[in-house]
Design a protein around this motif. Structure first.
Motif, mmCIF file in Angstrom:
data_model
loop_
_atom_site.group_PDB
_atom_site.id
_atom_site.type_symbol
_atom_site.label_atom_id
_atom_site.label_comp_id
_atom_site.label_asym_id
_atom_site.label_seq_id
_atom_site.Cartn_x
_atom_site.Cartn_y
_atom_site.Cartn_z
ATOM 1 N N ASN A 389 0.824 -1.336 0.047
ATOM 2 C CA ASN A 389 -0.036 -0.025 -0.063
ATOM 3 C C ASN A 389 0.826 1.285 -0.106
ATOM 4 O OD1 ASN A 389 0.734 0.338 2.750
ATOM 5 N ND2 ASN A 389 -0.935 -0.793 3.527
ATOM 6 N N TRP A 390 2.013 1.040 -0.014
ATOM 7 C CA TRP A 390 3.035 2.095 -0.320
ATOM 8 C C TRP A 390 3.041 3.221 0.872
ATOM 9 C CZ3 TRP A 390 7.127 0.782 -2.982
ATOM 10 C CH2 TRP A 390 8.162 1.498 -3.202
ATOM 11 N N GLY A 391 2.844 2.818 2.137
ATOM 12 C CA GLY A 391 2.705 3.792 3.197
ATOM 13 C C GLY A 391 1.389 4.209 3.531
ATOM 14 N N VAL A 392 0.312 3.793 2.787
ATOM 15 C CA VAL A 392 -0.961 4.356 3.171
ATOM 16 C C VAL A 392 -1.935 3.355 3.501
ATOM 17 C CG1 VAL A 392 -2.657 5.813 2.095
ATOM 18 C CG2 VAL A 392 -0.479 6.189 1.261
ATOM 19 N N PRO A 393 -2.002 3.103 4.722
ATOM 20 C CA PRO A 393 -3.069 1.758 4.996
ATOM 21 C C PRO A 393 -4.274 2.326 4.709
ATOM 22 C CG PRO A 393 -1.430 2.493 7.186
ATOM 23 C CD PRO A 393 -1.139 3.511 6.023
ATOM 24 N N GLY A 394 -4.917 1.267 4.102
ATOM 25 C CA GLY A 394 -6.336 1.716 3.691
ATOM 26 C C GLY A 394 -6.543 2.264 2.197
ATOM 27 N N GLY A 395 -5.213 2.513 1.618
ATOM 28 C CA GLY A 395 -5.066 3.051 0.405
ATOM 29 C C GLY A 395 -4.894 1.989 -0.666
ATOM 30 N N PRO A 396 -4.866 2.313 -2.046
ATOM 31 C CA PRO A 396 -4.902 1.331 -2.978
ATOM 32 C C PRO A 396 -3.646 0.553 -2.845
ATOM 33 C CG PRO A 396 -5.016 3.629 -3.981
ATOM 34 C CD PRO A 396 -4.926 3.705 -2.630
ATOM 35 N N VAL A 397 -3.600 -1.069 -3.078
ATOM 36 C CA VAL A 397 -2.597 -1.816 -2.781
ATOM 37 C C VAL A 397 -2.236 -1.892 -4.584
ATOM 38 C CG1 VAL A 397 -1.973 -4.194 -2.225
ATOM 39 C CG2 VAL A 397 -3.551 -2.828 -0.990
ATOM 40 N N TYR A 398 -0.865 -1.767 -4.789
ATOM 41 C CA TYR A 398 -0.243 -1.802 -5.704
ATOM 42 C C TYR A 398 0.791 -3.077 -5.711
ATOM 43 C CZ TYR A 398 -1.068 3.205 -5.880
ATOM 44 O OH TYR A 398 -1.756 4.494 -5.591
ATOM 45 N N GLU A 399 1.047 -3.508 -7.221
ATOM 46 C CA GLU A 399 1.793 -4.623 -7.243
ATOM 47 C C GLU A 399 3.035 -4.315 -7.977
ATOM 48 O OE1 GLU A 399 1.166 -8.807 -7.450
ATOM 49 O OE2 GLU A 399 0.850 -7.571 -5.906
ATOM 50 N N PHE A 400 4.223 -5.061 -7.370
ATOM 51 C CA PHE A 400 5.618 -4.471 -7.967
ATOM 52 C C PHE A 400 6.280 -5.680 -8.277
ATOM 53 C CE2 PHE A 400 4.120 -1.445 -4.587
ATOM 54 C CZ PHE A 400 4.457 -0.153 -5.301
ATOM 55 N N VAL A 401 7.426 -5.524 -8.970
ATOM 56 C CA VAL A 401 8.194 -6.469 -9.388
ATOM 57 C C VAL A 401 9.947 -6.053 -9.005
ATOM 58 C CG1 VAL A 401 9.350 -8.151 -11.192
ATOM 59 C CG2 VAL A 401 6.787 -7.792 -11.144
ATOM 60 N N ALA A 402 10.439 -6.999 -8.239
ATOM 61 C CA ALA A 402 11.896 -6.549 -8.077
ATOM 62 C C ALA A 402 12.582 -7.566 -9.034
ATOM 63 C CB ALA A 402 12.233 -6.584 -6.529
ATOM 64 N N ARG A 403 13.535 -6.828 -9.699
ATOM 65 C CA ARG A 403 14.372 -7.640 -10.376
ATOM 66 C C ARG A 403 15.598 -7.956 -9.621
ATOM 67 N NH1 ARG A 403 12.771 -7.965 -16.018
ATOM 68 N NH2 ARG A 403 14.310 -9.558 -16.149
ATOM 69 N N LEU A 404 16.159 -9.231 -9.778
ATOM 70 C CA LEU A 404 17.235 -9.752 -8.772
ATOM 71 C C LEU A 404 18.633 -10.215 -9.515
ATOM 72 C CD1 LEU A 404 15.201 -11.855 -6.387
ATOM 73 C CD2 LEU A 404 15.682 -9.270 -6.141
ATOM 74 N N ASP A 405 19.726 -10.040 -9.288
ATOM 75 C CA ASP A 405 20.967 -10.257 -9.882
ATOM 76 C C ASP A 405 21.846 -11.163 -9.045
ATOM 77 O OD1 ASP A 405 23.349 -10.556 -11.153
ATOM 78 O OD2 ASP A 405 23.653 -8.488 -11.928
ATOM 79 N N TRP A 406 21.818 -12.383 -9.159
ATOM 80 C CA TRP A 406 22.553 -13.283 -8.232
ATOM 81 C C TRP A 406 23.770 -13.494 -8.537
ATOM 82 C CZ3 TRP A 406 19.705 -16.054 -4.484
ATOM 83 C CH2 TRP A 406 18.546 -15.918 -4.237
ATOM 84 N N ARG A 407 24.551 -12.971 -9.643
ATOM 85 C CA ARG A 407 25.722 -13.155 -10.014
ATOM 86 C C ARG A 407 27.032 -12.618 -9.045
ATOM 87 N NH1 ARG A 407 25.977 -10.303 -15.808
ATOM 88 N NH2 ARG A 407 24.721 -8.656 -14.590
ATOM 89 N N GLU A 408 26.817 -11.658 -8.367
ATOM 90 C CA GLU A 408 27.624 -10.984 -7.480
ATOM 91 C C GLU A 408 27.625 -11.823 -6.125
ATOM 92 O OE1 GLU A 408 27.199 -7.232 -5.975
ATOM 93 O OE2 GLU A 408 25.328 -7.178 -6.633
ATOM 94 N N HIS A 409 26.927 -12.888 -5.934
ATOM 95 C CA HIS A 409 26.697 -13.522 -4.471
ATOM 96 C C HIS A 409 26.831 -14.897 -4.812
ATOM 97 C CE1 HIS A 409 25.280 -9.768 -2.834
ATOM 98 N NE2 HIS A 409 24.621 -9.748 -3.799
ATOM 99 N N GLN A 410 27.694 -15.387 -5.401
ATOM 100 C CA GLN A 410 28.176 -16.755 -5.811
ATOM 101 C C GLN A 410 28.577 -17.488 -4.569
ATOM 102 O OE1 GLN A 410 27.633 -18.448 -8.655
ATOM 103 N NE2 GLN A 410 26.872 -16.647 -9.549
ATOM 104 N N ASN A 411 29.316 -16.727 -3.546
ATOM 105 C CA ASN A 411 29.908 -17.170 -2.451
ATOM 106 C C ASN A 411 28.918 -17.116 -1.209
ATOM 107 O OD1 ASN A 411 31.291 -18.032 -0.317
ATOM 108 N ND2 ASN A 411 33.072 -16.845 -0.721
ATOM 109 N N PRO A 412 28.269 -18.058 -0.631
ATOM 110 C CA PRO A 412 27.435 -17.989 0.410
ATOM 111 C C PRO A 412 28.052 -17.233 1.681
ATOM 112 C CG PRO A 412 27.181 -20.104 -0.407
ATOM 113 C CD PRO A 412 28.251 -19.441 -0.841
ATOM 114 N N LYS A 413 29.159 -17.150 1.817
ATOM 115 C CA LYS A 413 29.931 -16.504 2.990
ATOM 116 C C LYS A 413 29.862 -14.887 2.879
ATOM 117 C CE LYS A 413 33.180 -20.111 3.762
ATOM 118 N NZ LYS A 413 34.819 -20.504 3.945
ATOM 119 N N GLU A 414 29.658 -14.439 1.744
ATOM 120 C CA GLU A 414 29.538 -13.055 1.408
ATOM 121 C C GLU A 414 28.207 -12.509 1.963
ATOM 122 O OE1 GLU A 414 32.064 -12.986 -2.691
ATOM 123 O OE2 GLU A 414 29.935 -12.442 -2.565
#
Length: 421
Positions: A389-414
């Motif tokens: 609801n982007w900070g507005v309780p009771g306001g319109p609820v929007y859909e979002f997509v986050a795009r993720l890049d896993w390439r720089e996180h090959q090592n779980p220790k990081e």
């Protein structure tokens, strides 16, 4: 704006977002402590933006009213179905909005431009291998359905059963799309569940759900098709779990409340099928836990926290669970022993290492069910859809997509966090 132009613009934007993420320093995905909320203006529709907390690319994909090509969002919300339901088809060319839209609304899976809508009943989930098909259950039938062409093939129908359901709500096919669990009322009035093999059009034996205490709310097949997991509600409010072999043998009964719940099924690194979610019982209350279907063994994966939903729909990242955290940021900040996430989406590795990907702040204060975040990743884990609801309780609820890049996180220790139990 043309889809081809949108796609090209998004590629350029992702390059910029990647560079921005590398410069994010202690507030990037590797941060293991609490990160205070960072203000961000509501992104314009279909215009990529950067989450200032973690440098992740974010696109708002809905607004109240028409989206184009006959697709219309309602004034209050317009969203994907649920955290444990796959929103994208197998090749990620289509994205489904199922709540608050004027039917089943299909968007381009990469540009998020509205393509078409369909008006049909029953419950349908994407086939995990065939990108053109959904698996549907309705009335007395099980079928496959092609949304683009509206063509349907009936696989199973019987006068011996009625009120067939895919779950309901929490049903998924096996990973290869060959089996589902079907809830039904038998002609003698018994509430039953049975496994069904779509490839061979073979029905497995009925499992009479009165064999275990409580009222069954939902059942689903396991990822490898070996088990059926059912959720049982008892009169005192306790939510228990029952695990059956597909032949009907009762394998496990988990009598502790919601241990876990609001979760999803996946396959562990040793090949075991596990249910991952939020425990609501001691000794690991409000931890993220995984529980093995074969013997009920529980492993705690985080400290106490404010997680609300878990999703393992990113099959290509099967050893990661995507978590939607709610909570009050001030309260979380004041409790350093808690998992340090509030109004945030993270991915957690389920091997017990504590490896974490911090993705995006949701800016989603609590309001009602439809405004809950319900994050659900794409099959390859490069996209995650969520509501706010982007900070507005009771306001319109929007859909979002986050795009993720896993390439720089090959090592779980990081990315090992400090929130282990």
């Amino acid at each position: 704006m043309r889809p081809r132009f949108l796609a090209a613009a998004f590629v350029l934007f992702c390059v910029a977002a990647f560079l921005n993420l590398r410069e994010a320093g202690s507030q990037g995905s590797n941060a293991s402590g609490f990160v205070a909320p960072v203000a961000m203006a509501l992104p314009e529709l279909l215009h990529p933006a950067v989450d200032p907390a973690f440098g992740t690319s974010v696109v708002r994909i809905t607004k109240p009213g028409p989206l184009g090509n006959g697709v219309v969002c309602g004034p209050k919300y317009c969203s994907h179905r649920y955290s444990s339901a796959q929103a994208w088809n197998a090749d990620q060319t289509l994205l489904l909005l199922a709540n608050g839209c004027n039917g089943m609304c299909f968007l381009d899976g990469h540009t998020y431009v509205a393509l078409f809508w369909r008006n049909r009943g029953g419950e349908c989930e994407w086939h995990p291998r065939n990108a053109e098909l959904m698996i549907c259950v309705q009335g007395r039938t099980v079928s496959t359905w092609a949304p683009r062409t509206n063509h349907e093939d009936i696989l199973f129908t019987s006068a011996d059963y009625h009120d067939l359901q895919f779950g309901p709500s929490k049903g998924n096919p096996s990973r290869d799309g060959s089996r589902i669990a079907v809830r039904a009322v038998r002609k003698d009035g018994a509430d039953v569940v049975f496994a069904y093999d779509l490839d061979h059009r073979e029905k497995y034996p009925d499992i009479d759900l009165s064999r275990v205490p409580g009222k069954a709310s939902s059942c689903t097949i396991s990822p490898l098709g070996a088990y059926i997991l059912c959720f049982q509600n008892l009169p005192d409010g306790t939510e228990q779990r029952a695990v059956f072999n597909v032949d009907g043998t009762l394998r496990q009964r988990w009598t502790d409340h919601h241990r876990p719940g609001h979760g999803d099924l996946t396959v562990d690194s040793d090949g075991s099928e596990v249910y991952v979610g939020i425990s609501k019982s001691d000794p690991d209350k409000f931890h993220i836990i995984k529980r093995r279907l074969s013997d009920g063994k529980v492993t705690s994966l985080t400290a106490y926290g404010q997680a609300e939903h878990a999703s393992t729909r990113a099959v290509a990242k099967g050893d990661w669970v995507f978590l939607s955290y709610g909570g009050d940021p001030a309260e979380v900040a004041a409790n350093p022993g808690w998992a340090p996430y509030a109004r945030e989406i993270i991915a957690l590795r389920i091997d017990g290492s504590g490896a974490v990907r911090r993705m995006v702040q949701t800016r989603n204060p609590p309001s009602d069910y439809w405004s809950e975040t319900h994050a659900s990743p794409s099959p390859d884990g490069t996209q995650v859809i969520w509501s706010s609801n982007w900070g507005v309780p009771g306001g319109p609820v929007y859909e979002f997509v986050a795009r993720l890049d896993w390439r720089e996180h090959q090592n779980p220790k990081e990315v090992v966090a400090n929130d282990q139990p």
